[in-house]
Design a protein around this motif. Structure first.
Motif, short mmCIF file in Angstrom:
data_model
loop_
_atom_site.label_atom_id
_atom_site.label_comp_id
_atom_site.label_asym_id
_atom_site.label_seq_id
_atom_site.Cartn_x
_atom_site.Cartn_y
_atom_site.Cartn_z
N MET A 23 -0.56 -41.46 -43.69
CA MET A 23 -1.13 -40.82 -42.56
C MET A 23 -1.86 -41.81 -41.61
O MET A 23 -2.73 -42.83 -42.09
CB MET A 23 -2.14 -39.68 -42.57
N ILE A 24 -1.39 -41.84 -40.25
CA ILE A 24 -2.24 -42.58 -39.09
C ILE A 24 -2.90 -42.00 -38.19
O ILE A 24 -2.48 -40.78 -38.13
CB ILE A 24 -1.43 -43.89 -38.55
N ILE A 25 -4.25 -42.19 -37.93
CA ILE A 25 -4.96 -41.48 -36.89
C ILE A 25 -5.24 -42.21 -35.58
O ILE A 25 -5.41 -43.48 -35.81
CB ILE A 25 -6.20 -41.03 -37.37
N VAL A 26 -4.77 -41.67 -34.63
CA VAL A 26 -5.10 -42.50 -33.17
C VAL A 26 -6.00 -41.76 -32.36
O VAL A 26 -5.93 -40.46 -32.14
CB VAL A 26 -3.48 -42.48 -32.63
N LYS A 27 -7.00 -42.47 -32.00
CA LYS A 27 -8.29 -41.97 -30.92
C LYS A 27 -7.79 -41.70 -29.63
O LYS A 27 -7.19 -42.60 -29.16
CB LYS A 27 -9.33 -43.06 -31.09
N LEU A 28 -7.89 -40.50 -29.34
CA LEU A 28 -7.78 -40.11 -27.86
C LEU A 28 -9.12 -40.43 -27.07
O LEU A 28 -10.07 -39.79 -27.56
CB LEU A 28 -7.18 -38.66 -27.90
N SER A 29 -8.84 -40.77 -25.90
CA SER A 29 -10.21 -40.97 -25.10
C SER A 29 -9.65 -41.12 -23.64
O SER A 29 -8.58 -41.26 -23.20
CB SER A 29 -11.00 -41.98 -25.52
N GLY A 30 -10.52 -40.77 -22.45
CA GLY A 30 -10.15 -40.98 -21.28
C GLY A 30 -9.57 -39.88 -20.51
O GLY A 30 -9.70 -38.71 -21.10
N GLY A 31 -8.90 -39.99 -19.39
CA GLY A 31 -8.31 -38.96 -18.74
C GLY A 31 -6.88 -38.83 -19.12
O GLY A 31 -6.60 -39.54 -20.02
N LEU A 32 -6.11 -37.90 -18.40
CA LEU A 32 -4.84 -37.59 -18.82
C LEU A 32 -3.90 -38.62 -19.22
O LEU A 32 -3.23 -38.72 -20.01
CB LEU A 32 -4.22 -36.64 -17.91
N GLY A 33 -3.93 -39.63 -18.04
CA GLY A 33 -3.06 -41.05 -18.22
C GLY A 33 -3.22 -41.65 -19.53
O GLY A 33 -2.40 -42.00 -19.98
N ASN A 34 -4.59 -42.00 -19.82
CA ASN A 34 -4.90 -42.63 -20.85
C ASN A 34 -4.37 -42.03 -22.02
O ASN A 34 -3.93 -42.48 -23.25
CB ASN A 34 -6.50 -42.91 -21.07
N GLN A 35 -4.77 -40.41 -22.10
CA GLN A 35 -4.21 -39.69 -23.17
C GLN A 35 -2.86 -39.68 -23.71
O GLN A 35 -2.16 -39.84 -24.64
CB GLN A 35 -4.60 -38.22 -23.06
N MET A 36 -2.05 -39.82 -22.44
CA MET A 36 -0.49 -39.73 -22.62
C MET A 36 -0.21 -41.33 -23.04
O MET A 36 0.65 -41.39 -24.17
CB MET A 36 0.00 -39.62 -21.16
N PHE A 37 -0.98 -42.44 -22.97
CA PHE A 37 -0.58 -43.70 -23.50
C PHE A 37 -0.68 -43.45 -25.12
O PHE A 37 0.06 -43.96 -25.73
CB PHE A 37 -1.16 -44.93 -22.98
#
Length: 288
Positions: A1-15
């Motif tokens: 399992m890998i975990i990716v941190k989400l942060s910032g606005g919608l554009g950053n979340q998409m990346f």
């Protein structure tokens, strides 16, 4: 399992989301997303699920168990504070913005935590169709979609994204100036003489004063900001003029037109050590 941190606005979340599903495929493991950043930053919203549907959200226990499996004090600290700080070998922080780290796939294990923006198409180019298929134009029931969609689809539509609000306030490097938009319009008019322009902006006053385009349509304004709807509509335009913003980058990348013309800023910011996420086939012009 890998975990990716989400942060910032919608554009950053998409990346970050696209990076995660691309990495999961490459390593043949499951991917979960850490959304705890939004519990500590009330000025931003977790919007990606309104765009791609339900994501696999990592629990506090899963995050703490990866970062501190042998340190009970740090495990409990992370579990109850939502903080993810670690110097362990399973915690990877992006080193260079916009650049593809070809060694990353060899460095990471099948159990790791990744923190960064990961703004490079090469991380997820093989998952393009899957990402496009997850974008449901009608997931969001905002009536504005129906208001503009028919016109966008039945004209040589061209989106223009003018981002100023938070960029001006925060004094962000290389805000696309008026000369950039005039040059982009000149290029676009030479390529597509009968284009119809749809302007997406958070500064209507600046647009009305400076971008006088006959027959154009301002889709968004500061008092009527719908990030998800606007991004969907930008992606439906046949061509795009983007700002140095991950948000409008996605508007162009999600555009399925095989012969689209995309005009992008030459410089994403003033830091010479950083490159640009703009694709090689996009037309890049000076923006300072």
């Amino acid at each position: 399992m890998i975990i990716v941190k989400l942060s910032g606005g919608l554009g950053n979340q998409m990346f970050q989301y696209a990076f995660g599903i691309g990495l999961a495929q490459a390593k043949n493991v499951s991917v979960f997303f850490d959304t705890s950043w939004y519990k500590r930053n009330s000025d931003r919203n977790l919007e990606i699920e309104n765009f791609v549907g339900k994501i696999n959200e990592a629990s506090n226990y899963q995050i703490a168990n990866i970062l501190y499996p042998k340190n009970k004090i740090m495990f409990l600290f992370s579990l109850f504070t939502h903080l993810t700080w670690s110097l362990s070998k399973v915690h990877f922080v992006e080193k260079k913005f916009f650049e593809f780290d070809s060694d990353l796939y060899n460095k990471i294990s099948e159990s790791c935590y990744l923190d960064g923006y990961w703004q490079n198409e090469r991380y997820f180019i093989n998952k393009r169709e899957e990402i496009l298929n997850k974008i449901n134009l009608y997931r969001n029931t905002d009536k504005r979609i129906a208001r503009y969609l028919n016109d966008i689809r039945n004209t040589n539509s061209i989106s223009i994204h003018v981002r100023r609000g938070d960029y001006v306030k925060l004094k962000v490097d290389n805000i696309c100036n008026l000369e950039y938009f005039h040059a982009a319009l000149e290029l676009m008019k030479n390529r597509i003489p009968d284009g119809k322009y749809f302007i997406f902006t958070d500064d209507t006053n600046w647009v009305n004063k400076n971008l006088k385009i006959e027959g154009s349509c301002i889709v968004s304004s500061p008092s009527e900001l719908f990030p998800i709807t606007d991004l969907l509509l930008m992606s439906q335009c046949k061509n795009n003029i983007i700002a140095n913003s991950s948000y409008s980058w996605w508007g162009a990348w999600l555009n399925k037109n095989s012969v689209k013309v995309v005009i992008a800023p030459l410089k994403w910011n003033n830091d010479a050590t950083k490159t640009s996420p703009a694709l090689s086939e996009w037309i890049k012009i000076n923006n300072t």
